[in-house]
Design an enzyme around this catalytic site. Structure first.
Site, PDB file in Angstrom:
ATOM      1  N   LYS A  21       0.848  -1.199   0.000  1.00 20.79           N
ATOM      2  CA  LYS A  21       0.000   0.000   0.000  1.00 20.79           C
ATOM      3  C   LYS A  21       0.875   1.238   0.000  1.00 20.79           C
ATOM      4  CE  LYS A  21       0.797   1.605   4.347  1.00 20.79           C
ATOM      5  NZ  LYS A  21       1.308   2.951   4.702  1.00 20.79           N
ATOM      6  N   ASP A  52      -2.624  -1.703  10.216  1.00 21.64           N
ATOM      7  CA  ASP A  52      -2.801  -1.697   8.759  1.00 21.64           C
ATOM      8  C   ASP A  52      -3.430  -2.979   8.223  1.00 21.64           C
ATOM      9  OD1 ASP A  52      -1.747   0.842   8.412  1.00 21.64           O
ATOM     10  OD2 ASP A  52       0.284   0.132   8.007  1.00 21.64           O
TER      11      ASP A  52
END
Length: 284
Positions: free
Chosen positions: A9, A135
């Protein structure tokens, strides 16, 4: 045996709202997966042991690895205490602000859900992931999302923008904990950039995406790690484009609307950097 992809990401926005009583910070972030990915191979074995191999020589293969933690959490939640052999084929740089460890953990949750046919929804897997790392819930879903709280509250964002990304990882280890600890209250956001970023993404406004980018940790990372700031300056000079940082760094990146321009930038950066990656926005 099956294989699950673990996607890296990048942060398109990262605003800090303040410090929480639990020691974490409240954040507001727009995160986007890119098609740079690890491969997680999963195979059921006899017994109950979890055995891990990896192509990366310097990552832990025990309880310190989030993929192992994810496998144990899944076993506990599902009640399936079977043995497991995992192979982690690493392509995402380690400790780079790209959520590689969290992506691996999320891939393990998705993969075991398929391997053992447990039928959990992505929402349920994301709830499991919240106990593993901030996350991990986002990485379970992938695509694009606004993440709030300490990062575990996810509001998914649908958009059709297909940008190309050139990532550069400096040969510097950055401690996320140290960066957050050194962040000063004056860096906390009074307003957040996520609504502006989401609007630009959903209207496929590439210039708007560039203009909406923000990262409240960048100044702190540059102050603690001046070599990252030096690379930022050199990348800006070489590319002639805005340069951004993902998470707490050290990975820096540039965004492009077409592959041809991104490829030229990739080639230029390869002239003086070892770790350069060409990828694009991706969903799961």
């Amino acid at each position: 045996m099956l294989v699950e992809r673990a996607y890296a990401k990048i942060n398109l926005t990262l605003d800090i709202l303040g410090k929480r009583p639990d020691g974490f910070h409240d954040v507001d972030m727009v995160m986007q997966t890119v098609d740079l990915s690890d491969l997680i191979w999963l195979e059921e074995t006899d017994g109950r042991d979890i055995v891990v191999d990896s192509t990366a020589p310097h990552i832990p293969l025990d309880h310190r690895n989030l993929a192992v933690v994810a496998a144990k959490v899944f076993q506990q939640q599902s009640g399936i205490l079977r043995g497991l052999h995992m192979k982690i084929e690493k392509h995402i740089p380690v400790a780079a602000g790209l959520a590689g460890g969290s992506a691996d953990a999320a891939a393990v949750l998705r993969g075991l859900n398929r391997l053992w046919r447990t039928g959990y929804s992505l929402d349920e897997l994301a709830q499991m992931g919240a106990s593993i790392g901030s996350d991990v819930p986002f990485c379970v879903y992938g695509g694009c999302a606004v993440a709030t709280g300490r990062g575990e509250n996810i509001a998914r964002v649908q958009h059709e923008l297909r940008a190309w990304v050139v990532l550069t990882r400096p040969p510097v280890f950055v401690s996320t904990a140290d960066v957050y600890k050194a962040t000063r209250p004056e860096q906390y956001a009074r307003t957040v950039a996520s609504p502006k970023m989401v609007h630009a993404l959903q209207h496929c406004d590439f210039a708007g995406v560039r203009n909406a980018y923000t990262n409240a940790l960048m100044a702190t990372t540059f102050r603690l790690y001046p070599e990252v700031e030096a690379l930022y300056a050199r990348m800006t000079a070489v590319t002639g484009q805005p340069v951004y940082m993902s998470g707490s760094g050290p990975t820096l990146f540039t965004l492009f609307p077409t592959r041809s321009v991104a490829q030229r930038t990739y080639n230029a950066l390869r002239g003086f950097m070892k770790e350069v990656y060409l990828c694009r926005f991706a969903g799961l």
